[in-house]
Design a protein around this motif. Structure first.
Motif, PDB file in Angstrom:
ATOM      1  N   LEU A  88       0.904  -1.365  -0.210  1.00 22.87           N
ATOM      2  CA  LEU A  88      -0.329  -0.125  -0.093  1.00 22.87           C
ATOM      3  C   LEU A  88       1.043   1.292  -0.199  1.00 22.87           C
ATOM      4  CD1 LEU A  88      -2.482  -0.638   2.455  1.00 22.87           C
ATOM      5  CD2 LEU A  88      -2.967  -0.855   0.111  1.00 22.87           C
ATOM      6  N   ALA A  89       2.355   1.409   1.257  1.00 20.30           N
ATOM      7  CA  ALA A  89       3.059   2.474   0.723  1.00 20.30           C
ATOM      8  C   ALA A  89       3.654   2.549  -0.909  1.00 20.30           C
ATOM      9  CB  ALA A  89       3.866   2.318   1.950  1.00 20.30           C
ATOM     10  N   GLY A  90       3.957   1.746  -1.249  1.00 24.66           N
ATOM     11  CA  GLY A  90       4.704   1.615  -2.697  1.00 24.66           C
ATOM     12  C   GLY A  90       3.640   2.041  -3.426  1.00 24.66           C
ATOM     13  N   ALA A  91       2.220   2.604  -3.398  1.00 30.32           N
ATOM     14  CA  ALA A  91       1.098   2.040  -4.875  1.00 30.32           C
ATOM     15  C   ALA A  91       1.226   4.220  -5.157  1.00 30.32           C
ATOM     16  CB  ALA A  91       0.054   2.231  -4.048  1.00 30.32           C
ATOM     17  N   ARG A  92       0.676   3.828  -6.411  1.00 31.50           N
ATOM     18  CA  ARG A  92       0.149   5.320  -7.064  1.00 31.50           C
ATOM     19  C   ARG A  92      -0.765   5.691  -7.616  1.00 31.50           C
ATOM     20  NH1 ARG A  92       5.231   4.462  -6.074  1.00 31.50           N
ATOM     21  NH2 ARG A  92       6.835   4.880  -7.064  1.00 31.50           N
ATOM     22  N   ALA A  93      -1.167   6.934  -7.639  1.00 33.63           N
ATOM     23  CA  ALA A  93      -2.350   6.920  -7.959  1.00 33.63           C
ATOM     24  C   ALA A  93      -3.105   6.392  -9.217  1.00 33.63           C
ATOM     25  CB  ALA A  93      -2.867   8.724  -8.055  1.00 33.63           C
ATOM     26  N   LEU A 100      -2.982   7.036   8.916  1.00 32.96           N
ATOM     27  CA  LEU A 100      -2.094   7.278   7.905  1.00 32.96           C
ATOM     28  C   LEU A 100      -1.298   8.808   8.316  1.00 32.96           C
ATOM     29  CD1 LEU A 100      -1.929   7.354   5.060  1.00 32.96           C
ATOM     30  CD2 LEU A 100      -4.358   8.781   4.912  1.00 32.96           C
ATOM     31  N   GLN A 101      -1.678   9.325   8.817  1.00 31.51           N
ATOM     32  CA  GLN A 101      -1.264  10.459   9.102  1.00 31.51           C
ATOM     33  C   GLN A 101       0.576  10.310  10.219  1.00 31.51           C
ATOM     34  OE1 GLN A 101      -2.992  13.350  11.230  1.00 31.51           O
ATOM     35  NE2 GLN A 101      -0.991  14.389  11.883  1.00 31.51           N
ATOM     36  N   ALA A 102       0.109   9.268  11.178  1.00 33.85           N
ATOM     37  CA  ALA A 102       0.842   8.631  11.992  1.00 33.85           C
ATOM     38  C   ALA A 102       2.053   7.911  11.353  1.00 33.85           C
ATOM     39  CB  ALA A 102       0.397   7.677  12.775  1.00 33.85           C
ATOM     40  N   GLY A 103       1.464   7.717  10.164  1.00 34.09           N
ATOM     41  CA  GLY A 103       2.123   5.975   9.034  1.00 34.09           C
ATOM     42  C   GLY A 103       3.047   7.375   8.425  1.00 34.09           C
ATOM     43  N   ALA A 104       2.744   8.187   7.374  1.00 32.77           N
ATOM     44  CA  ALA A 104       3.494   9.098   7.115  1.00 32.77           C
ATOM     45  C   ALA A 104       4.596  10.250   8.118  1.00 32.77           C
ATOM     46  CB  ALA A 104       2.079  10.368   6.550  1.00 32.77           C
ATOM     47  N   GLU A 105       4.417  10.218   9.124  1.00 32.58           N
ATOM     48  CA  GLU A 105       5.151  10.035  10.022  1.00 32.58           C
ATOM     49  C   GLU A 105       6.594  10.107  10.567  1.00 32.58           C
ATOM     50  OE1 GLU A 105       3.673  12.773  13.246  1.00 32.58           O
ATOM     51  OE2 GLU A 105       2.835  14.493  11.983  1.00 32.58           O
ATOM     52  N   LEU A 106       6.313   8.475  10.772  1.00 31.09           N
ATOM     53  CA  LEU A 106       7.043   8.083  11.029  1.00 31.09           C
ATOM     54  C   LEU A 106       7.654   6.852   9.926  1.00 31.09           C
ATOM     55  CD1 LEU A 106       4.417   5.580  13.544  1.00 31.09           C
ATOM     56  CD2 LEU A 106       5.937   6.682  14.473  1.00 31.09           C
ATOM     57  N   ALA A 107       7.488   6.880   8.937  1.00 30.26           N
ATOM     58  CA  ALA A 107       7.875   6.876   7.710  1.00 30.26           C
ATOM     59  C   ALA A 107       9.563   7.816   7.907  1.00 30.26           C
ATOM     60  CB  ALA A 107       6.883   6.791   6.552  1.00 30.26           C
ATOM     61  N   ARG A 108       8.838   9.017   7.407  1.00 26.95           N
ATOM     62  CA  ARG A 108       9.533  10.056   7.671  1.00 26.95           C
ATOM     63  C   ARG A 108      10.900   9.938   8.849  1.00 26.95           C
ATOM     64  NH1 ARG A 108       4.977  13.448   5.766  1.00 26.95           N
ATOM     65  NH2 ARG A 108       4.232  13.302   7.750  1.00 26.95           N
ATOM     66  N   SER A 109      10.717   9.280   9.788  1.00 25.14           N
ATOM     67  CA  SER A 109      11.292   9.690  10.922  1.00 25.14           C
ATOM     68  C   SER A 109      12.070   8.439  10.873  1.00 25.14           C
ATOM     69  CB  SER A 109      10.715   9.248  12.017  1.00 25.14           C
ATOM     70  OG  SER A 109      10.289   8.640  12.284  1.00 25.14           O
ATOM     71  N   GLY A 110      11.649   7.723  10.078  1.00 25.87           N
ATOM     72  CA  GLY A 110      12.818   6.475  10.328  1.00 25.87           C
ATOM     73  C   GLY A 110      12.348   5.500  10.758  1.00 25.87           C
ATOM     74  N   LEU A 111      10.831   5.378  11.287  1.00 25.20           N
ATOM     75  CA  LEU A 111      10.427   3.975  12.370  1.00 25.20           C
ATOM     76  C   LEU A 111      10.155   3.450  11.580  1.00 25.20           C
ATOM     77  CD1 LEU A 111       9.915   6.360  15.351  1.00 25.20           C
ATOM     78  CD2 LEU A 111      12.020   5.342  14.827  1.00 25.20           C
ATOM     79  N   ARG A 112       9.450   3.817  10.427  1.00 27.64           N
ATOM     80  CA  ARG A 112       8.698   2.062   9.774  1.00 27.64           C
ATOM     81  C   ARG A 112       9.123   2.020   8.506  1.00 27.64           C
ATOM     82  NH1 ARG A 112       7.321   2.126  14.568  1.00 27.64           N
ATOM     83  NH2 ARG A 112       5.409   2.276  15.172  1.00 27.64           N
ATOM     84  N   GLN A 138       6.533  11.100  -2.325  1.00 26.50           N
ATOM     85  CA  GLN A 138       5.302  10.603  -3.401  1.00 26.50           C
ATOM     86  C   GLN A 138       4.278  11.362  -3.283  1.00 26.50           C
ATOM     87  OE1 GLN A 138       5.606   7.603  -5.564  1.00 26.50           O
ATOM     88  NE2 GLN A 138       6.848   6.446  -4.853  1.00 26.50           N
ATOM     89  N   ALA A 139       2.992  12.022  -3.708  1.00 26.78           N
ATOM     90  CA  ALA A 139       1.480  11.749  -3.759  1.00 26.78           C
ATOM     91  C   ALA A 139       0.975  10.753  -2.666  1.00 26.78           C
ATOM     92  CB  ALA A 139       1.099  12.370  -4.804  1.00 26.78           C
ATOM     93  N   LEU A 140       0.591  11.662  -1.769  1.00 28.15           N
ATOM     94  CA  LEU A 140      -0.037  10.786  -0.311  1.00 28.15           C
ATOM     95  C   LEU A 140      -1.531   9.920  -0.305  1.00 28.15           C
ATOM     96  CD1 LEU A 140       1.667  11.777   3.119  1.00 28.15           C
ATOM     97  CD2 LEU A 140       2.164   9.699   1.217  1.00 28.15           C
ATOM     98  N   ALA A 141      -2.034   9.360  -0.375  1.00 25.20           N
ATOM     99  CA  ALA A 141      -3.606   9.136  -0.556  1.00 25.20           C
ATOM    100  C   ALA A 141      -3.722  10.343   0.424  1.00 25.20           C
ATOM    101  CB  ALA A 141      -4.201   7.431  -0.375  1.00 25.20           C
ATOM    102  N   SER A 142      -5.771   9.536   0.226  1.00 27.75           N
ATOM    103  CA  SER A 142      -7.147  10.085   1.464  1.00 27.75           C
ATOM    104  C   SER A 142      -7.020   9.092   1.525  1.00 27.75           C
ATOM    105  CB  SER A 142      -7.183  11.822   1.080  1.00 27.75           C
ATOM    106  OG  SER A 142      -8.403  10.968  -0.104  1.00 27.75           O
ATOM    107  N   TRP A 143      -7.847   9.619   2.643  1.00 31.52           N
ATOM    108  CA  TRP A 143      -9.231   8.589   3.528  1.00 31.52           C
ATOM    109  C   TRP A 143     -10.154   8.515   2.804  1.00 31.52           C
ATOM    110  CZ3 TRP A 143      -8.222   4.823   5.991  1.00 31.52           C
ATOM    111  CH2 TRP A 143      -7.337   4.871   7.264  1.00 31.52           C
ATOM    112  N   ASP A 166      -6.060   6.891  -4.239  1.00 34.63           N
ATOM    113  CA  ASP A 166      -5.629   8.397  -4.661  1.00 34.63           C
ATOM    114  C   ASP A 166      -3.790   8.371  -4.507  1.00 34.63           C
ATOM    115  OD1 ASP A 166      -5.895   9.136  -3.078  1.00 34.63           O
ATOM    116  OD2 ASP A 166      -7.274  11.396  -3.031  1.00 34.63           O
ATOM    117  N   GLY A 167      -2.995   7.757  -4.055  1.00 33.79           N
ATOM    118  CA  GLY A 167      -1.635   8.110  -3.971  1.00 33.79           C
ATOM    119  C   GLY A 167      -0.681   6.897  -2.858  1.00 33.79           C
TER     120      GLY A 167
END
Length: 282
Positions: free
Chosen positions: A56-61, A92-104, A113-118, A132-133
């Motif tokens: 899911l994290a590697g998906a595109r729009a 979703l917000q948590a995953g994006a922040e934790l990915a940027r911090s290198g924890l996930r 990448q453009a992130l999906a929305s709920w 959609d992202g």
């Protein structure tokens, strides 16, 4: 006769306690319950490549992603609780922040990448979602709660008369006799205490959460909130929620921790009543 087994899964220790006079049935039931938890652990890992969350994290729009039925179900539940809580629970917000911090690490493909929305999730089939992202989800506690619920279902299906499943503080139990419960102290995790009004657990689930930026699926952090004339209102350090199922109990803890100390009010109070949930604050 009491049977007890534990295995390291879901980033914690999963413990099964069974009351059953049939040792062979108990052993077989526990083995299959652990298999169910291990499958959920692999599918919804935010650390291991190849998991559904990694894909899911590697998906595109516009991509269609076919998910395991377990993952599809938890994604639906996560979206439900995100809507109910107006974002207090937001993996979703948590995953994006934790990915940027290198924890996930499994969510890193979403970076840049453009992130999906709920609102952009579209189910094209029961287990296939159009995005959609990129969707970097850290399901954290809600997946743990789902695993507890699934393990309990397996034990029931085997005819085990009574059981308690404990996954790092997410618990669910059934049977004719209540299981005694003690809660860890948020300021001293190695110590426990009995909670007034919580003498035992039977036919229900229990989840506990502590406040702080370390929460994987609770991202609105902060120790105070604006009060009357700008005076801060203290938030609880920890909370415990009892509900009929462990997914609901776990998700509700994240929402409760966003509220000032005291009785939940407004929409949260109505949702707690609708889900037959009870809260203890610390």
């Amino acid at each position: 006769m009491l049977h007890q087994r534990a295995r390291p899964l879901l980033g914690t220790l999963v413990m099964l306690r069974l009351r059953d006079e049939n040792p062979a049935r108990a052993e077989q039931a526990m083995a299959q319950a652990f298999e169910a938890v291990a499958l959920i652990d692999r599918l919804m890992s935010a650390h291991q490549p190849g998991s559904d969350l990694h894909r899911l994290a590697g998906a595109r729009a516009g991509d269609l992603v076919e998910l395991h039925p377990h993952t599809a179900r938890v994604l639906v539940l996560a979206h439900y609780w995100q809507r109910q809580s107006a974002g207090a629970f937001d993996p979703l917000q948590a995953g994006a922040e934790l990915a940027r911090s290198g924890l996930r690490p499994a969510l890193v493909p979403a970076l840049g990448q453009a992130l999906a929305s709920w609102s952009g999730l579209s189910w094209e089939a029961p287990h296939t979602v159009r995005l959609d992202g990129a969707l970097p989800l850290d399901l954290g506690g809600i997946a743990k709660g789902y695993a507890v619920d699934c393990a309990l279902t397996v034990l029931r299906q085997h005819g085990v008369p009574g059981a308690l499943v404990n996954a790092g503080g997410d618990l669910r139990a059934y049977g004719p006799t209540p299981w005694p419960i003690e809660l860890r102290l948020p300021e001293a995790p190695t110590r426990t205490r009995r909670q007034p009004g919580l003498r035992g657990l039977r036919g229900a689930a229990l989840a506990s959460s502590v406040s702080g930026p370390q929460r994987a699926d609770w991202v609105r952090t902060g120790r105070t909130r604006p009060g009357i004339r700008g005076r801060p209102v203290l938030q609880p350090k920890a909370c415990t929620v009892m509900a009929p199922d462990c997914v609901s109990a776990d998700a509700l803890t994240k929402w409760v921790l966003q509220c000032p100390a005291g009785a939940p009010q407004g929409r949260l109070a109505r949702v707690l009543r609708a889900h037959r949930a009870r809260v203890w604050l610390a």
